[in-house]
Scaffold this active site. Structure first.
Site, PDB file in Angstrom:
ATOM      1  CG  LEU A 145     -14.111  -0.729   1.054  1.00 59.48           C
ATOM      2  CD1 LEU A 145     -14.208  -1.876   2.039  1.00 59.48           C
ATOM      3  CD2 LEU A 145     -15.444  -0.012   0.941  1.00 59.48           C
ATOM      4  CD  GLU A 147      -5.066   4.068  -2.037  1.00 59.87           C
ATOM      5  OE1 GLU A 147      -3.821   4.038  -2.063  1.00 59.87           O
ATOM      6  OE2 GLU A 147      -5.771   4.532  -2.951  1.00 59.87           O
ATOM      7  N   GLY A 148      -4.061   3.646   3.368  1.00 61.76           N
ATOM      8  CA  GLY A 148      -3.359   4.203   4.517  1.00 61.76           C
ATOM      9  C   GLY A 148      -1.889   3.846   4.437  1.00 61.76           C
ATOM     10  CB  THR A 149       0.864   4.438   6.833  1.00 63.98           C
ATOM     11  OG1 THR A 149       0.503   5.806   6.974  1.00 63.98           O
ATOM     12  CG2 THR A 149       2.365   4.310   6.836  1.00 63.98           C
ATOM     13  CG  PHE A 150      -2.666  -0.250   6.709  1.00 60.04           C
ATOM     14  CD1 PHE A 150      -3.294  -1.200   5.918  1.00 60.04           C
ATOM     15  CD2 PHE A 150      -3.385   0.864   7.104  1.00 60.04           C
ATOM     16  CE1 PHE A 150      -4.613  -1.046   5.535  1.00 60.04           C
ATOM     17  CE2 PHE A 150      -4.700   1.029   6.725  1.00 60.04           C
ATOM     18  CZ  PHE A 150      -5.319   0.065   5.937  1.00 60.04           C
ATOM     19  NE  ARG A 152      -5.117   0.666  -2.983  1.00 60.55           N
ATOM     20  CZ  ARG A 152      -4.769   0.986  -4.227  1.00 60.55           C
ATOM     21  NH1 ARG A 152      -5.167   0.244  -5.230  1.00 60.55           N
ATOM     22  NH2 ARG A 152      -4.032   2.052  -4.454  1.00 60.55           N
ATOM     23  CB  VAL A 153      -9.382  -1.459   3.227  1.00 59.17           C
ATOM     24  CG1 VAL A 153     -10.570  -2.353   3.552  1.00 59.17           C
ATOM     25  CG2 VAL A 153      -8.453  -1.369   4.425  1.00 59.17           C
ATOM     26  CE  LYS A 169      -5.369  -3.138   8.328  1.00 57.85           C
ATOM     27  NZ  LYS A 169      -5.499  -2.995   9.795  1.00 57.85           N
ATOM     28  CG  ASP A 266      -5.155   4.069  17.717  1.00 56.48           C
ATOM     29  OD1 ASP A 266      -5.154   5.248  18.154  1.00 56.48           O
ATOM     30  OD2 ASP A 266      -5.050   3.800  16.509  1.00 56.48           O
TER      31      ASP A 266
END
Length: 477
Positions: A145, A147-150, A152-153, A169, A266
């Site tokens: 779904l 991806e990010g710094t943290f 993947r989803v 997540k 945020d």
């Protein structure tokens, strides 16, 4: 107590893989005394601005506050559409600092999250875990779904829930991201406890577990974020009716958090997701393009990775730049009103399709505020430690500079952004003005915002059934 999980990956990966996962204790009472900072995205959005100007020097939070699922107007305006993407690419390049050896190690860690290698293919025997305290669950991975710094989803089929699709997540095995995940899990568990029927429109967490150091959290599956839909629709703003319904739901959800001594910190369009982003398509003859209209504006608030209870340590800098309140910039301390400021910025963006404060510099941000909202109150100027931004009680800003010209040409008093003189449009801007009050103590509360004329007799549809409000409930303990 340990539990045994099996993940099932479909034949798209050529073979069927089963992996055993240890489920750790869910007790996170011994939380860090310091609220961890989190990674944020910077945005450029500049076409005319001198590229040699000093970049943003203020500290952005770092960590796992990414979206769960991964603007056109006058030529005198900034290039929002491409600027936001360029800024994210630049942010990625900043994180690639270090030696070649470190970079290779980082690349190896990143590759470990690819569909074919994110989970070991080793089949563990039942003796790996105590048989008396183990059971088996199957997750079938469907797609990625985002991806990010943290991390993947993943979109998964949860066979424990009768084949329901969920969002999983997966957090990188990096301590600061894992700590952020623990904080988020703690908040989500307390939200689930106080709102089991999901009446207050915060994303619902189903479960969580630790897989070889990777924190994994399963959520209800949602659709596109309100920002992603806007982006895919060529930044065509939402209609006034759609803005009204989304605004009501957003105020309702965040009021629930505030009533329970929690600040989101945020809020942004990326963190507000549609439940269903199906749309109808119409062709605009004048602009010669197809335009989308979302069928349902039911939304959920997501990403509680930087949410903070009133009794916890409050980090100095919070919120993504464009939605950051003046008290945060001036380091005067923050609380629930900083969320209200963010909501005001979000509603403006929904209405017009572009960001109200398109900048990444504190001084320029304050100059934009003064251009749009009027002078910063003298009391806040006297109280702030950031005296470097002021001179003799006024903002130290050179309007004749290239930056001054940029702000002068691209910002104007708030009411001049109105698209119509109809009463409901003026009511919306009255609401936004009340939310963008400089002084936090004078800023509109969300309890009062729900009673604003903008929402009265407006036929808020899906929101109307949610107006039965339960009193204050403390989930901070």
């Amino acid at each position: 107590m340990s539990f045994c999980f099996f993940f099932f990956f479909p034949s798209v990966f050529r073979t069927q893989h089963f992996v055993c996962v240890s489920l750790c204790s869910r007790s996170y009472d011994n939380r860090s005394t310091e609220h961890r900072p989190f990674d944020r995205r910077y945005y450029e959005g500049y076409r005319r601005l001198d590229q040699s100007r000093e970049r943003d020097r203020d500290r952005e939070p770092h960590g796992a506050a990414e979206s769960y699922y991964p603007r056109d107007f006058s030529p005198n305006m900034y290039d929002y559409r491409h600027g936001r993407e360029r800024e994210r690419e630049r942010d990625d390049s900043y994180r690639r600092k270090g030696s070649r050896r470190k970079h290779k190690r980082r690349r190896r860690r990143t590759r470990s999250y690819s569909p074919s290698s994110s989970v070991s293919t080793t089949r563990f025997s039942s003796s790996t875990f105590p048989s008396s305290s183990s059971f088996f669950l199957l997750y079938e991975v469907v797609s990625t779904l985002g991806e990010g710094t943290f991390g993947r989803v993943m979109r998964c089929i949860d066979h424990r829930r009768g084949g329901a699709h969920i969002a999983l997540k997966i957090i990188k095995n990096v301590e600061k991201y894992k700590e952020a995940a623990r904080l988020e899990i703690n908040v989500l568990e307390k939200i689930n406890e106080k709102d089991p029927d999901n009446r207050f429109l915060c994303v619902q967490m189903y479960d969580w577990f630790d897989y070889h150091g990777h924190m994994c959290i399963s959520f209800e599956l949602l659709a596109l974020s309100t920002f992603d839909f806007l982006k895919e629709n060529n930044y065509l703003p939402y209609s006034i009716g759609q803005v009204r319904h989304m605004a009501y739901q957003l105020c309702l959800a965040v009021k629930f958090l505030h009533d329970n001594k929690l600040t989101h910190t945020d809020l942004k369009p990326e963190n507000i997701l549609f439940v269903n982003s199906d749309f109808t398509m119409t062709y605009n003859v004048e602009k010669k393009r197809e335009e989308r209209t979302v069928k349902s504006t039911a939304v959920r608030v997501v990403d509680f990775g930087s949410a903070t209870f009133d009794h916890e340590h409050h980090s100095t800098i919070v919120s993504t730049r464009h939605y950051r309140a003046p008290e945060v910039i001036l380091e005067l301390g923050w609380s629930h009103p900083c969320d209200v400021w963010s909501i005001g910025c979000i509603l403006f963006e929904y209405y017009l399709g572009f960001t109200l404060f398109q900048t990444h510099d504190n001084r320029e941000h304050l100059a934009m505020m003064e251009r749009i909202l009027g002078p910063v109150p003298s009391r806040m100027i006297r109280k702030t430690r950031k005296q470097k931004y002021f001179y003799r009680g006024r903002l130290d800003w050179d309007e004749s500079s290239s930056a001054g010209k940029y702000v002068r040409e691209n910002c104007k008093p708030l009411r001049r952004y109105l698209l119509s003189e109809a009463e409901e449009h003026h009511q919306l801007f009255d609401l936004i003005e009340s939310m963008l009050e400089y002084e936090p103590s004078k800023r509109l509360t969300l309890s009062d915002s729900l009673k604003h004329p903008f929402f009265e007799n407006s036929g808020t549809g899906e929101a109307a059934g949610s107006k039965n409000w339960e009193g204050n409930r403390d989930i901070s303990r």
